[in-house]
Design a protein around this motif. Structure first.
Motif, PDB file in Angstrom:
ATOM      1  N   LYS A 133       0.826  -1.201   0.000  1.00 53.98           N
ATOM      2  CA  LYS A 133       0.000   0.000   0.000  1.00 53.98           C
ATOM      3  C   LYS A 133       0.863   1.255   0.000  1.00 53.98           C
TER       4      LYS A 133
ATOM      5  N   TRP B 171      -1.177   7.877   0.349  1.00 49.51           N
ATOM      6  CA  TRP B 171      -2.630   7.938   0.528  1.00 49.51           C
ATOM      7  C   TRP B 171      -2.996   8.007   1.998  1.00 49.51           C
TER       8      TRP B 171
ATOM      9  N   ALA C 116     -10.567   4.822   4.946  1.00 52.28           N
ATOM     10  CA  ALA C 116      -9.714   4.961   3.767  1.00 52.28           C
ATOM     11  C   ALA C 116      -8.263   5.180   4.173  1.00 52.28           C
TER      12      ALA C 116
ATOM     13  N   GLN D  68      -6.739   1.854   5.226  1.00 47.77           N
ATOM     14  CA  GLN D  68      -6.564   0.937   4.093  1.00 47.77           C
ATOM     15  C   GLN D  68      -5.639   1.520   3.029  1.00 47.77           C
TER      16      GLN D  68
ATOM     17  N   ARG E  29      -6.288   3.680   0.797  1.00 46.52           N
ATOM     18  CA  ARG E  29      -7.074   3.608  -0.426  1.00 46.52           C
ATOM     19  C   ARG E  29      -6.918   4.894  -1.240  1.00 46.52           C
TER      20      ARG E  29
END
Length: 70
Positions: free
Chosen positions: A2, A6, A62, A65, A67
């Motif tokens: 990830k 973000w 979010a 995660q 995302r």
């Protein structure tokens, strides 16, 4: 893996925008929710305001995660 960019993006949105949006949404939601009992025409507006109130929760999920917003 990830992208941690973000995470930072959603953290900034959570801190600087989402609490303000939730506060304004909650302020109007309280008054319009009472009117919804009298007239069902406020249902769509109240659903939108409820989503505004839940915006910090969306940002936090979010963020955890990592995302992307798209």
């Amino acid at each position: 893996m990830k992208n941690p960019i973000w995470f930072i993006f959603w953290l900034l949105i959570l801190i600087f925008i989402s609490f303000f949006v939730a506060f304004l949404g909650a302020f109007f939601y309280i008054f319009l929710y009472m009117l919804e009992a009298c007239c069902g025409c406020w249902n769509g507006i109240n659903n939108f305001l409820l989503k505004c109130i839940q915006f910090p929760h969306f940002c936090a999920e979010a963020m955890l995660q990592c995302r992307s917003p798209c």
